[in-house]
Design an enzyme around this catalytic site. Structure first.
Site, PDB file in Angstrom:
ATOM      1  CE  LYS A 118      -3.691  -2.520   2.372  1.00 45.21           C
ATOM      2  NZ  LYS A 118      -4.709  -2.490   3.448  1.00 45.21           N
ATOM      3  CE1 TYR A 142      -9.187  -3.370   0.327  1.00 47.79           C
ATOM      4  CE2 TYR A 142      -8.388  -1.352  -0.672  1.00 47.79           C
ATOM      5  CZ  TYR A 142      -8.169  -2.488   0.090  1.00 47.79           C
ATOM      6  OH  TYR A 142      -6.924  -2.744   0.605  1.00 47.79           O
ATOM      7  CG  ASN A 179      -3.601  -2.607   6.956  1.00 48.79           C
ATOM      8  OD1 ASN A 179      -3.541  -2.043   5.869  1.00 48.79           O
ATOM      9  ND2 ASN A 179      -4.600  -3.402   7.296  1.00 48.79           N
ATOM     10  CG  HIS A 214      -4.747  -6.459  -0.544  1.00 46.22           C
ATOM     11  ND1 HIS A 214      -5.975  -6.691   0.026  1.00 46.22           N
ATOM     12  CD2 HIS A 214      -4.722  -7.185  -1.688  1.00 46.22           C
ATOM     13  CE1 HIS A 214      -6.666  -7.513  -0.753  1.00 46.22           C
ATOM     14  NE2 HIS A 214      -5.921  -7.827  -1.803  1.00 46.22           N
ATOM     15  CD  GLU A 274      -8.196  -9.144  -4.195  1.00 49.06           C
ATOM     16  OE1 GLU A 274      -7.072  -9.623  -3.963  1.00 49.06           O
ATOM     17  OE2 GLU A 274      -9.021  -8.916  -3.296  1.00 49.06           O
TER      18      GLU A 274
HETATM   19  P1  RTP Z   1      -6.801  -5.979   2.926  1.00 51.57           P
HETATM   20  O1  RTP Z   1      -8.071  -6.248   2.119  1.00 51.57           O
HETATM   21  O2  RTP Z   1      -6.258  -4.605   2.702  1.00 51.57           O
HETATM   22  O3  RTP Z   1      -5.797  -7.063   2.768  1.00 51.57           O
HETATM   23  O4  RTP Z   1      -7.212  -6.014   4.453  1.00 51.57           O
HETATM   24  P2  RTP Z   1      -8.006  -7.108   5.253  1.00 51.57           P
HETATM   25  O5  RTP Z   1      -8.601  -8.136   4.341  1.00 51.57           O
HETATM   26  O6  RTP Z   1      -7.112  -7.600   6.326  1.00 51.57           O
HETATM   27  O7  RTP Z   1      -9.152  -6.235   5.906  1.00 51.57           O
HETATM   28  P3  RTP Z   1     -10.530  -5.717   5.282  1.00 51.57           P
HETATM   29  O8  RTP Z   1     -11.571  -5.925   6.316  1.00 51.57           O
HETATM   30  O9  RTP Z   1     -10.757  -6.282   3.904  1.00 51.57           O
HETATM   31  O10 RTP Z   1     -10.261  -4.162   5.188  1.00 51.57           O
HETATM   32  C1  RTP Z   1      -9.550  -3.622   4.105  1.00 51.57           C
HETATM   33  C2  RTP Z   1      -8.667  -2.515   4.602  1.00 51.57           C
HETATM   34  O11 RTP Z   1      -9.473  -1.451   5.074  1.00 51.57           O
HETATM   35  C3  RTP Z   1      -8.806  -0.784   6.129  1.00 51.57           C
HETATM   36  N1  RTP Z   1      -9.655  -0.825   7.318  1.00 51.57           N
HETATM   37  N2  RTP Z   1      -9.846   0.207   8.082  1.00 51.57           N
HETATM   38  N3  RTP Z   1     -11.923   0.134  11.055  1.00 51.57           N
HETATM   39  C4  RTP Z   1     -11.123   0.676  10.144  1.00 51.57           C
HETATM   40  O12 RTP Z   1     -10.786   1.820  10.164  1.00 51.57           O
HETATM   41  C5  RTP Z   1     -10.663  -0.191   9.075  1.00 51.57           C
HETATM   42  N4  RTP Z   1     -10.979  -1.463   8.916  1.00 51.57           N
HETATM   43  C6  RTP Z   1     -10.333  -1.867   7.800  1.00 51.57           C
HETATM   44  C7  RTP Z   1      -7.503  -1.512   6.364  1.00 51.57           C
HETATM   45  O13 RTP Z   1      -6.475  -0.857   5.603  1.00 51.57           O
HETATM   46  C8  RTP Z   1      -7.803  -2.886   5.795  1.00 51.57           C
HETATM   47  O14 RTP Z   1      -6.613  -3.553   5.435  1.00 51.57           O
END
Ligand code: RTP
Length: 150
Positions: free
Chosen positions: A12, A52, A115, A118, A129
């Site tokens: 990212k 997303y 974070n 991804h 994707e």
């Molecule tokens: P990613 O898709 O980026 O690999 O992350 P992930 O599956 O671990 O988590 P996901 O629930 O799909 O969320 C995508 C990205 O959104 C941001 N996020 N912010 N509560 C919050 O502020 C929040 N929750 C999620 C994070 O950058 C997350 O990686």
């Protein structure tokens, strides 16, 4: 027998700006995954909204898109045994504070909203994707003749 899979990984904007590309890509190479596509992209809002799309109703969605559009990302595809599940395990939990040391997020970041990396969460999302980020396709090459080397 674990499946030979492909997963979409993306460093990212904060990971790129913090000069962590080499370290993060190196972890996937060292683990034994083969990189079969890679490019730097400064993605548009529209493109990121497609990536997303599943999160569009979440309250953090606008901030997430703004963050992801704030600078270039490094998009790449890894191939290897259980690439999706193992790729996620290497990333750690979404919230870096819940990520174990030794994971990418557990070693390099602190905040969910920054974070740094991804990874696809399922084989089906990996396929979607990869098609979204690499419509031109990926490449095929022989990495090693010896079948027992991963
Ligand atoms: P990613 O898709 O980026 O690999 O992350 P992930 O599956 O671990 O988590 P996901 O629930 O799909 O969320 C995508 C990205 O959104 C941001 N996020 N912010 N509560 C919050 O502020 C929040 N929750 C999620 C994070 O950058 C997350 O990686």
């Amino acid at each position: 027998m674990p499946a030979r899979e492909r997963s979409f990984i993306m460093i990212k904007p904060d990971g790129v700006q913090r000069n962590l590309i080499g370290k993060i890509v190196g972890r996937f190479e060292e683990r034994g995954f083969k990189i079969i596509a890679m490019k730097m992209v400064h993605a548009t809002t529209e493109h990121l909204e497609k990536h997303y799309a599943d999160l569009k109703n979440k309250p953090f969605f606008p901030g997430l898109i703004k963050y992801m559009a704030s600078g270039p990302v490094l998009a790449f595809v890894i191939e290897g045994l259980d690439a999706v599940k193992t790729g996620r395990a290497m990333l750690g939990a979404t919230n870096p504070l819940a990520s174990l040391p030794g994971t990418i997020r557990g070693d390099y970041c602190l905040v969910t909203g920054r974070n740094i990396c991804h990874g696809s969460d399922a084989v089906e999302s990996a396929e979607k994707e990869i098609a979204l980020w690499f419509p031109e396709g990926v490449i095929e090459y022989k990495d090693c003749e010896a079948e027992w080397v991963y």
